[in-house]
Design a protein around this motif. Structure first.
Motif, PDB file in Angstrom:
ATOM      1  N   ALA A  47       0.811  -1.207   0.000  1.00  0.00           N
ATOM      2  CA  ALA A  47       0.000   0.000   0.000  1.00  0.00           C
ATOM      3  C   ALA A  47       0.846   1.258   0.000  1.00  0.00           C
ATOM      4  O   ALA A  47       0.331   2.342  -0.239  1.00  0.00           O
ATOM      5  CB  ALA A  47      -0.923  -0.003   1.221  1.00  0.00           C
ATOM      6  N   SER A  48       2.132   1.146   0.245  1.00  0.00           N
ATOM      7  CA  SER A  48       2.975   2.336   0.313  1.00  0.00           C
ATOM      8  C   SER A  48       3.733   2.583  -0.985  1.00  0.00           C
ATOM      9  O   SER A  48       4.603   3.434  -1.023  1.00  0.00           O
ATOM     10  CB  SER A  48       3.984   2.196   1.461  1.00  0.00           C
ATOM     11  OG  SER A  48       4.844   1.085   1.238  1.00  0.00           O
ATOM     12  N   ASP A  49       3.397   1.858  -2.061  1.00  0.00           N
ATOM     13  CA  ASP A  49       4.230   2.038  -3.255  1.00  0.00           C
ATOM     14  C   ASP A  49       4.080   3.429  -3.859  1.00  0.00           C
ATOM     15  O   ASP A  49       5.012   3.932  -4.480  1.00  0.00           O
ATOM     16  CB  ASP A  49       3.983   0.943  -4.302  1.00  0.00           C
ATOM     17  CG  ASP A  49       2.594   0.940  -4.902  1.00  0.00           C
ATOM     18  OD1 ASP A  49       2.305   0.000  -5.629  1.00  0.00           O
ATOM     19  OD2 ASP A  49       1.815   1.866  -4.655  1.00  0.00           O
ATOM     20  N   SER A  50       2.936   4.098  -3.670  1.00  0.00           N
ATOM     21  CA  SER A  50       2.793   5.481  -4.114  1.00  0.00           C
ATOM     22  C   SER A  50       3.729   6.389  -3.330  1.00  0.00           C
ATOM     23  O   SER A  50       4.321   7.324  -3.872  1.00  0.00           O
ATOM     24  CB  SER A  50       1.351   5.959  -3.944  1.00  0.00           C
ATOM     25  OG  SER A  50       0.483   5.251  -4.790  1.00  0.00           O
ATOM     26  N   GLN A  51       3.857   6.105  -2.031  1.00  0.00           N
ATOM     27  CA  GLN A  51       4.708   6.947  -1.197  1.00  0.00           C
ATOM     28  C   GLN A  51       6.179   6.835  -1.602  1.00  0.00           C
ATOM     29  O   GLN A  51       6.961   7.753  -1.349  1.00  0.00           O
ATOM     30  CB  GLN A  51       4.544   6.562   0.274  1.00  0.00           C
ATOM     31  CG  GLN A  51       3.112   6.606   0.784  1.00  0.00           C
ATOM     32  CD  GLN A  51       2.501   7.990   0.712  1.00  0.00           C
ATOM     33  OE1 GLN A  51       3.207   8.983   0.756  1.00  0.00           O
ATOM     34  NE2 GLN A  51       1.190   8.044   0.577  1.00  0.00           N
ATOM     35  N   SER A  52       6.534   5.732  -2.238  1.00  0.00           N
ATOM     36  CA  SER A  52       7.938   5.556  -2.610  1.00  0.00           C
ATOM     37  C   SER A  52       8.302   6.288  -3.892  1.00  0.00           C
ATOM     38  O   SER A  52       9.471   6.393  -4.243  1.00  0.00           O
ATOM     39  CB  SER A  52       8.249   4.059  -2.769  1.00  0.00           C
ATOM     40  OG  SER A  52       7.573   3.512  -3.890  1.00  0.00           O
ATOM     41  N   ILE A 108      -4.131  -2.693  -7.708  1.00  0.00           N
ATOM     42  CA  ILE A 108      -3.601  -3.935  -7.150  1.00  0.00           C
ATOM     43  C   ILE A 108      -4.098  -4.140  -5.718  1.00  0.00           C
ATOM     44  O   ILE A 108      -4.475  -5.245  -5.326  1.00  0.00           O
ATOM     45  CB  ILE A 108      -2.062  -3.935  -7.207  1.00  0.00           C
ATOM     46  CG1 ILE A 108      -1.597  -4.034  -8.670  1.00  0.00           C
ATOM     47  CG2 ILE A 108      -1.482  -5.065  -6.376  1.00  0.00           C
ATOM     48  CD1 ILE A 108      -0.097  -3.927  -8.851  1.00  0.00           C
ATOM     49  N   GLU A 109      -4.119  -3.048  -4.968  1.00  0.00           N
ATOM     50  CA  GLU A 109      -4.702  -3.060  -3.633  1.00  0.00           C
ATOM     51  C   GLU A 109      -4.914  -1.624  -3.197  1.00  0.00           C
ATOM     52  O   GLU A 109      -4.361  -0.697  -3.811  1.00  0.00           O
ATOM     53  CB  GLU A 109      -3.814  -3.810  -2.634  1.00  0.00           C
ATOM     54  CG  GLU A 109      -2.434  -3.225  -2.437  1.00  0.00           C
ATOM     55  CD  GLU A 109      -1.599  -4.058  -1.471  1.00  0.00           C
ATOM     56  OE1 GLU A 109      -1.738  -5.289  -1.484  1.00  0.00           O
ATOM     57  OE2 GLU A 109      -0.846  -3.462  -0.702  1.00  0.00           O
ATOM     58  N   PRO A 110      -5.722  -1.361  -2.184  1.00  0.00           N
ATOM     59  CA  PRO A 110      -5.965   0.014  -1.750  1.00  0.00           C
ATOM     60  C   PRO A 110      -4.660   0.740  -1.425  1.00  0.00           C
ATOM     61  O   PRO A 110      -3.778   0.198  -0.758  1.00  0.00           O
ATOM     62  CB  PRO A 110      -6.847  -0.163  -0.499  1.00  0.00           C
ATOM     63  CG  PRO A 110      -7.535  -1.475  -0.713  1.00  0.00           C
ATOM     64  CD  PRO A 110      -6.538  -2.339  -1.421  1.00  0.00           C
ATOM     65  N   GLY A 111      -4.547   1.963  -1.918  1.00  0.00           N
ATOM     66  CA  GLY A 111      -3.348   2.752  -1.673  1.00  0.00           C
ATOM     67  C   GLY A 111      -2.275   2.567  -2.707  1.00  0.00           C
ATOM     68  O   GLY A 111      -1.267   3.280  -2.699  1.00  0.00           O
ATOM     69  N   SER A 112      -2.452   1.628  -3.633  1.00  0.00           N
ATOM     70  CA  SER A 112      -1.452   1.417  -4.681  1.00  0.00           C
ATOM     71  C   SER A 112      -1.661   2.404  -5.817  1.00  0.00           C
ATOM     72  O   SER A 112      -2.794   2.821  -6.104  1.00  0.00           O
ATOM     73  CB  SER A 112      -1.544  -0.006  -5.227  1.00  0.00           C
ATOM     74  OG  SER A 112      -0.648  -0.171  -6.321  1.00  0.00           O
ATOM     75  N   ALA A 113      -0.582   2.761  -6.484  1.00  0.00           N
ATOM     76  CA  ALA A 113      -0.669   3.611  -7.667  1.00  0.00           C
ATOM     77  C   ALA A 113      -0.904   2.786  -8.923  1.00  0.00           C
ATOM     78  O   ALA A 113      -1.154   3.358  -9.988  1.00  0.00           O
ATOM     79  CB  ALA A 113       0.623   4.425  -7.820  1.00  0.00           C
TER      80      ALA A 113
END
Length: 517
Positions: free
Chosen positions: A4-9, A306-311
Motif C-alpha cells: 500500500a505504500s508504493d505510491s509513497q515511494s 492492485i490493492e488500496p493505496g497502490s498507484a
C-alpha cells in the motif's frame, strides 16, 4: 505484489527550480538568440502520431509570449498532415465517408479508404514534394526531433540521417513513410555549409551560442531548454514490452532492441550530454525531467488497483480493450510490477538530471530544473486524482488555468472521447494517447515561462519592446481557439474508442507511427 505504500515511494517533485542553490551572476546586454530548444517529440510539438503544428510546440508558445515569435525559427511539415501519419486527419477522412461509426459491412471499404489515405501520405514524403529539404544557412532555434533519445542527440546529424534513409518501396500493405524520423530530422538540422551536415543537435546549439552578435558579448543564447530522456523509456508503453537495456544501449544500430534504459546506462548517456551542454554559451539552461510514461492513456490500467493505496493496476493494455474482454495471455500488456519498476527507473533518471543541475549551480552555472515528471503526476487522473488513497503525501492537484477550467468537461488525462458531437472526456492528450494536445503543450509552456521568470528573463509584448509585468501568463484563449481536438474533435472518436482499436488492428498504427527506434 505491491504494498500500500508504493505510491509513497515515488519520487517527490522539486518545486524550487534552483534546488535551493543560489547562483549570483550578472549579465550584460541581450543575447542574439533569446530561446533555443533541444529535445524529442514533446519539444518538437508532435501530436496525434504526426509532427505538423510546429508553430504550436511548447517552445514556440514560449517564444510567442516572449514577444519573439517572428524571429523564432523552427521546421515546417506542410502537406498531408505531417509525418508519419496524422491520426486526427485520418479519422476526419473516415468520418466524412462513413459517418460517426464504421458498420461491419463497411469495413472493407473503410480499410480501402484508410490505405489510400496512407498511400497518399507515403507518396508525398517519399517521392513527392515532401522529399525537398531546402534550407537556409540559419540554424533552427527549435532543434528537437521526434523519437530521439540521449544517444541520438550525441550522434545523429543530417549526414547520418541521410545515410540511414533506405530506398523507399511502395508497399501495398505496409503503407507508412519509411525512415520518417530521419526525414523529419533533415528539416531540423543544418545542412549548409557542407560541414554543417555533420552537426548534431548539440553542435547546432553550440554554434548558436557562439553567435554573439547581440549586445551580450559572452552568450549567443539567452535561454536553452533541454528535454531529452523520455524516449529512453517510452517504447515500453508503445510496444507494451519491458526490455531492459544491455550492452549496445549506446550504439545507434543496436539500441532499438531495448524499451527501457537501466538507470546506470541512462546516467552514463546523460553525463555525456551534460558535458556537451556545459560547452554551449547560454545564460540560462532549463533541464526538464522525464515524465512517468505509464501515466499516458495509451496504456490503460485494467480493473481495480492492485490493492488500496497502490498507484498501479494489475495490467496495462490498450484503452479500447474493455475490462471484461481483457485476456493477459492474448492481449498485449505489461504488468503492474513492470509498470512500477519502470517508474522507479524513471525516478532514478530524474535524480541523475537533478544531480547535473545541482552540480552546475554549485559551479556557478545558471541551470534550472523543470520537474515535468511532477507536473504529469499532479495531472494524473486515474492514478491519483480519482483515487485519494493512492496519493503520496506530497501530491497536490495541478491548478489548470481558468480558460481550461471553464471548458465542459474540464480537460483531463483520460483518453480523448466524444459523444459524436462534442468532447466528453480527455483533452490533455492527443489522439495518439501519448503526446499532448495544443492546450496540453500550453501547460508545459506556462511552467517553462515560470522558470524563465525565476531566472529573470524579460517577457515582452509582440512589439518586442514593452516589458510585461508579472504574472506572465500564457494566452490560453489563443490556444483553445487553435486546438481542434478541444473545440471540434472527430465525431467518430466515441467513448468505446472502437474506431481506434479497428485502425490499430488493421493498420497497426501504433507500431508504425510511434516506434521511433
Amino acid at each position: 505484489m505491491a504494498c500500500a505504500s508504493d505510491s509513497q515511494s515515488l519520487r517527490a517533485p522539486h518545486i524550487d527550480a534552483t534546488l535551493g542553490i543560489a547562483c549570483d551572476v550578472e549579465w550584460e546586454g541581450e543575447p542574439l538568440h533569446r530561446l533555443v530548444a533541444i529535445g524529442d517529440s514533446l519539444t518538437q510539438g508532435f501530436q496525434s502520431a504526426a509532427i505538423f503544428h510546429t508553430d504550436l510546440s511548447f517552445p514556440a508558445i514560449v517564444a510567442h509570449e516572449l514577444g519573439w515569435a517572428d524571429r523564432f525559427r523552427y521546421p515546417r511539415y506542410d502537406g498531408y498532415g505531417g509525418l508519419p501519419l496524422n491520426l486526427e486527419l485520418l479519422l476526419r477522412d473516415l468520418q466524412a465517408r462513413f459517418g460517426k461509426k464504421v458498420d461491419w459491412w463497411e469495413t472493407p471499404s473503410a480499410l480501402f479508404r484508410a490505405r489510400r489515405f496512407m498511400d497518399r501520405v507515403e507518396d508525398h514524403w517519399e517521392r513527392g514534394p515532401g522529399t525537398s529539404t531546402v534550407r537556409t544557412r540559419a540554424v533552427n532555434h527549435n532543434l528537437a526531433v521526434f523519437g530521439w533519445d540521449l544517444r541520438d542527440a550525441l550522434d545523429k546529424s543530417a549526414d547520418v540521417c541521410r545515410e540511414r534513409i533506405s530506398v523507399p518501396s511502395d508497399d501495398l500493405v505496409n503503407q507508412v513513410v519509411q525512415n520518417a524520423g530521419e526525414r523529419a530530422a533533415l528539416r531540423v538540422l543544418p545542412t549548409e555549409p557542407v560541414e554543417a551536415g555533420a552537426w548534431t543537435q548539440l553542435d547546432a546549439a553550440q554554434r548558436l551560442g557562439e553567435e554573439t552578435g547581440g549586445t551580450d558579448p559572452e552568450h549567443g543564447i539567452e535561454t536553452l531548454i533541454v528535454f531529452l530522456g523520455p524516449n529512453n523509456a517510452l517504447q515500453c508503453v508503445t510496444e507494451l514490452r519491458v526490455v531492459w537495456s544491455e550492452e549496445g544501449y549506446d550504439d545507434l544500430d543496436r539500441k532499438g532492441a531495448f524499451t527501457v534504459w537501466r538507470p546506470e546506462h541512462f546516467a552514463d548517456e546523460l553525463g555525456l550530454v551534460a558535458d556537451r551542454v556545459r560547452g554551449i554559451k547560454a545564460r540560462h539552461v532549463v533541464w526538464c525531467t522525464v515524465p512517468h510514461v505509464t501515466i499516458v492513456p495509451l496504456a490503460r490500467g485494467i480493473g481495480a488497483k492492485i490493492e488500496p493505496g497502490s498507484a498501479y493496476f494489475p495490467y496495462y493494455t490498450r484503452p479500447w480493450t474493455a475490462d471484461r474482454d481483457f485476456d493477459p495471455h492474448q492481449d498485449p500488456c505489461i504488468t503492474g510490477d513492470e509498470a512500477r519498476a519502470v517508474d522507479h527507473a524513471i525516478d532514478a533518471y530524474n535524480e541523475a538530471i537533478t544531480d547535473q543541475v545541482r552540480q552546475a549551480r554549485q559551479a556557478g552555472k545558471d541551470w534550472y530544473l523543470l520537474d515535468t515528471a511532477g507536473l504529469l503526476d499532479r495531472l494524473a487522473s486515474r492514478r491519483f486524482l480519482e483515487d485519494p488513497a493512492a496519493r503520496p503525501e506530497w501530491w497536490q492537484p495541478y491548478p489548470l488555468p481558468p480558460q481550461l477550467q471553464a471548458l465542459t468537461p474540464v480537460p483531463n488525462t483520460h483518453y480523448l472521447a466524444t459523444d459524436g458531437e462534442r468532447r466528453t472526456d480527455g483533452g490533455l492528450f492527443s489522439v495518439d494517447g501519448v503526446h499532448p494536445t495544443t492546450v496540453g503543450y500550453g501547460i508545459l509552456a506556462q511552467e517553462t515561462v515560470n522558470v524563465m521568470r525565476r531566472a529573470g528573463v524579460e517577457f515582452r509584448r509582440p512589439d518586442g519592446e514593452t516589458v510585461r509585468q508579472d504574472p506572465v501568463l500564457v494566452d490560453f484563449d489563443r490556444l483553445v481557439r487553435r486546438d481542434t481536438l478541444i473545440n471540434h474533435p472527430p465525431g467518430n472518436l466515441t467513448s468505446t474508442l472502437a474506431v481506434l482499436g479497428w485502425a490499430d488492428e488493421v493498420l497497426d498504427w501504433i507500431q508504425r507511427t510511434l516506434r521511433f527506434t
